[in-house]
Motif scaffolding. Sequence first.
Motif, mmCIF file in Angstrom:
data_model
loop_
_atom_site.group_PDB
_atom_site.id
_atom_site.type_symbol
_atom_site.label_atom_id
_atom_site.label_comp_id
_atom_site.label_asym_id
_atom_site.label_seq_id
_atom_site.Cartn_x
_atom_site.Cartn_y
_atom_site.Cartn_z
ATOM 1 N N THR A 1 -21.315 1.382 16.662
ATOM 2 C CA THR A 1 -20.624 1.690 17.911
ATOM 3 C C THR A 1 -20.046 3.102 17.873
ATOM 4 N N GLN A 2 -20.079 3.745 19.036
ATOM 5 C CA GLN A 2 -19.480 5.056 19.213
ATOM 6 C C GLN A 2 -18.604 5.028 20.452
ATOM 7 N N ALA A 3 -17.421 5.644 20.371
ATOM 8 C CA ALA A 3 -16.478 5.678 21.491
ATOM 9 C C ALA A 3 -16.509 7.051 22.156
ATOM 10 N N SER B 1 -16.604 5.244 16.351
ATOM 11 C CA SER B 1 -15.441 4.505 16.820
ATOM 12 C C SER B 1 -14.529 4.131 15.662
ATOM 13 N N SER C 1 -16.817 -2.361 13.548
ATOM 14 C CA SER C 1 -17.441 -1.444 14.505
ATOM 15 C C SER C 1 -18.864 -1.071 14.121
ATOM 16 N N TRP D 1 -8.866 -3.589 21.614
ATOM 17 C CA TRP D 1 -9.249 -2.257 22.102
ATOM 18 C C TRP D 1 -8.566 -2.030 23.444
ATOM 19 N N LEU E 1 -17.949 2.590 25.404
ATOM 20 C CA LEU E 1 -18.575 2.510 24.090
ATOM 21 C C LEU E 1 -20.081 2.639 24.219
#
Length: 221
Positions: free
Chosen positions: A54-56, A67, A92, A117, A123
């Motif tokens: 996952t990337q935020a 993330s 994550s 969160w 995301l």
Amino acid sequence: MASSAMAVFSSAFTLVLLAQCSSALYFHILETSHPKCFIEEIPDETLVVGKYKTQAWDDASNQFLPSSPGIGMHVVVTDPAQKTLMSKYYSSEGKFSFTSHTPGEHTICLQTNSTKWTSGKKLRVHLDIEVGEQAVDYAQVAAREKLTELQLRVRQLLDQVDQISKEQNYQRYREEQFRATSESTNSRVLWWSLAQTAILLVLGYWQMRHLRGFFEAKKLV
């Protein structure tokens, strides 16, 4: 002799690898979004491994960044009978795996743990699903079983042949299901046609009797 045999196995292995591919993709989700689900047609007794990251979204850099560990992922897998094969929370970034026991469409759903969160940012989830022999880490297999390069390639080819056999059995299973559905549909159409014919005959007989009674009452016959 050994070198020529190895070359044959190497060529065959390369051709099989070129014909194989894994399902890799990415998608975007929000804090309050519903689970994102994917359907995979999987033969029975087949290993499936999913890897995700996952990337935020970061407003300062205007791009997606790794993330924080507080963002988790809930993974739920159901079989064709809607039975839950697994339901587990992960961090994550991680990997999940399961083995199918029934051939057919398996549903894989992912959802963030939105209770942890609270930033409300978007995301991006990278997901890679590997099925069958693609999910096997052959480097670990070779180290654990102390296999030579030739033995490892033979092992890979045998696993791929086994996976092809499972795929063929699954296609036969789908064909049988389709045939059963077609025969059931044809049978229903036949009975419906017979019922329509019977209804038309009954209505025709009733109309003839009604008209005959009408004419007799009017003394026209």
